[in-house]
Design a protein around this motif. Structure first.
Motif, mmCIF file in Angstrom:
data_model
loop_
_atom_site.group_PDB
_atom_site.id
_atom_site.type_symbol
_atom_site.label_atom_id
_atom_site.label_comp_id
_atom_site.label_asym_id
_atom_site.label_seq_id
_atom_site.Cartn_x
_atom_site.Cartn_y
_atom_site.Cartn_z
ATOM 1 N N THR A 128 0.862 -1.181 0.000
ATOM 2 C CA THR A 128 0.000 0.000 0.000
ATOM 3 C C THR A 128 0.894 1.224 0.000
ATOM 4 O OG1 THR A 128 -1.802 -1.109 1.167
ATOM 5 C CG2 THR A 128 -1.764 1.294 1.216
ATOM 6 N N TYR A 129 0.738 2.033 -1.026
ATOM 7 C CA TYR A 129 1.545 3.248 -1.160
ATOM 8 C C TYR A 129 0.758 4.444 -0.622
ATOM 9 C CZ TYR A 129 4.389 0.341 -4.229
ATOM 10 O OH TYR A 129 5.181 -0.659 -4.723
ATOM 11 N N ASP A 130 1.486 5.351 -0.036
ATOM 12 C CA ASP A 130 0.901 6.523 0.604
ATOM 13 C C ASP A 130 1.032 7.728 -0.319
ATOM 14 O OD1 ASP A 130 1.480 8.566 3.485
ATOM 15 O OD2 ASP A 130 -0.375 7.569 2.903
ATOM 16 N N TYR A 131 -0.084 8.373 -0.619
ATOM 17 C CA TYR A 131 -0.067 9.524 -1.502
ATOM 18 C C TYR A 131 -0.733 10.728 -0.836
ATOM 19 C CZ TYR A 131 1.204 6.279 -5.211
ATOM 20 O OH TYR A 131 1.851 5.337 -5.967
ATOM 21 N N TRP A 132 -0.252 11.901 -1.224
ATOM 22 C CA TRP A 132 -0.787 13.160 -0.699
ATOM 23 C C TRP A 132 -1.205 14.067 -1.842
ATOM 24 C CZ3 TRP A 132 -1.501 14.147 4.454
ATOM 25 C CH2 TRP A 132 -0.883 13.277 5.351
ATOM 26 N N GLY A 133 -2.305 14.762 -1.646
ATOM 27 C CA GLY A 133 -2.702 15.790 -2.578
ATOM 28 C C GLY A 133 -2.097 17.120 -2.198
ATOM 29 N N GLN A 134 -2.255 18.079 -3.085
ATOM 30 C CA GLN A 134 -1.799 19.416 -2.755
ATOM 31 C C GLN A 134 -2.769 19.994 -1.725
ATOM 32 O OE1 GLN A 134 -3.992 18.947 -5.011
ATOM 33 N NE2 GLN A 134 -5.196 20.798 -5.354
ATOM 34 N N GLY A 135 -2.358 20.875 -0.933
ATOM 35 C CA GLY A 135 -3.222 21.447 0.085
ATOM 36 C C GLY A 135 -4.242 22.410 -0.496
ATOM 37 N N THR A 136 -5.349 22.514 0.202
ATOM 38 C CA THR A 136 -6.355 23.515 -0.143
ATOM 39 C C THR A 136 -6.666 24.319 1.109
ATOM 40 O OG1 THR A 136 -8.533 23.882 -1.168
ATOM 41 C CG2 THR A 136 -8.315 21.928 0.231
ATOM 42 N N LEU A 137 -6.617 25.631 0.984
ATOM 43 C CA LEU A 137 -6.737 26.507 2.139
ATOM 44 C C LEU A 137 -8.193 26.747 2.493
ATOM 45 C CD1 LEU A 137 -5.440 28.395 4.247
ATOM 46 C CD2 LEU A 137 -5.485 30.199 2.493
ATOM 47 N N VAL A 138 -8.499 26.538 3.751
ATOM 48 C CA VAL A 138 -9.814 26.859 4.308
ATOM 49 C C VAL A 138 -9.620 27.968 5.332
ATOM 50 C CG1 VAL A 138 -11.737 26.020 5.704
ATOM 51 C CG2 VAL A 138 -10.759 24.569 3.925
ATOM 52 N N THR A 139 -10.294 29.074 5.114
ATOM 53 C CA THR A 139 -10.208 30.207 6.026
ATOM 54 C C THR A 139 -11.598 30.509 6.554
ATOM 55 O OG1 THR A 139 -8.354 31.122 4.776
ATOM 56 C CG2 THR A 139 -9.479 32.593 6.321
ATOM 57 N N VAL A 140 -11.734 30.459 7.871
ATOM 58 C CA VAL A 140 -13.015 30.753 8.508
ATOM 59 C C VAL A 140 -12.859 32.074 9.252
ATOM 60 C CG1 VAL A 140 -14.840 29.926 10.031
ATOM 61 C CG2 VAL A 140 -13.409 28.289 8.769
ATOM 62 N N SER A 141 -13.508 33.094 8.738
ATOM 63 C CA SER A 141 -13.329 34.425 9.302
ATOM 64 C C SER A 141 -14.513 35.304 8.926
ATOM 65 C CB SER A 141 -12.033 35.046 8.788
ATOM 66 O OG SER A 141 -11.905 36.386 9.242
ATOM 67 N N SER A 142 -14.828 36.216 9.815
ATOM 68 C CA SER A 142 -15.887 37.179 9.518
ATOM 69 C C SER A 142 -15.303 38.453 8.929
ATOM 70 C CB SER A 142 -16.684 37.489 10.782
ATOM 71 O OG SER A 142 -15.827 37.930 11.823
#
Length: 121
Positions: free
Chosen positions: A107-121
């Motif tokens: 089983t090979y381990d793979y990662w995606g590119q990050g996606t930014l989540v910003t929670v702010s008013s």
């Protein structure tokens, strides 16, 4: 194999976002997929995971607010995030454990590119 993540963005507290991550390439079987996040100055943490059999796991801080689901036919995992809080702000990464060929039990381990989540008013 590539993992393509999408769905991040800016949202107000209490809002919702849905992240998607699609795996493509030479794939025999996906054993499990998950979402991690890393906030500034903090270590990367597992947010939620799902096995090929549909067993899910969540970090305590998102239980009842986030839902992970998968579409085996599309090799895609989703993370529905509701009731978002400022402390959910982070770069979210998808991860997958993948067998590439039937004769190869690794089983090979793979990662995606990050996606930014910003929670702010």
């Amino acid at each position: 194999v590539q993992l393509q993540a999408s769905g991040g963005g800016l949202v107000q507290p209490g809002g919702s976002l849905r992240l998607s991550c699609a795996a493509s390439g030479t794939i025999f079987r996906i054993n499990g997929m998950g979402w991690y996040r890393q906030a500034p100055g903090k270590e990367r943490e597992l947010v939620a995971s799902i096995t090929s059999g549909g067993i899910t796991n969540y970090v305590e801080s998102v239980k009842g607010r986030f839902t992970i689901s998968g579409d085996n036919a599309l090799n895609t995992v989703y993370l529905q995030m509701n009731s978002l809080k400022p402390e959910d702000t982070a770069v979210y990464y998808c991860n997958a454990g993948i067998r590439r060929r039937g004769f190869d039990l690794t089983t090979y381990d793979y990662w995606g590119q990050g996606t930014l989540v910003t929670v702010s008013s």
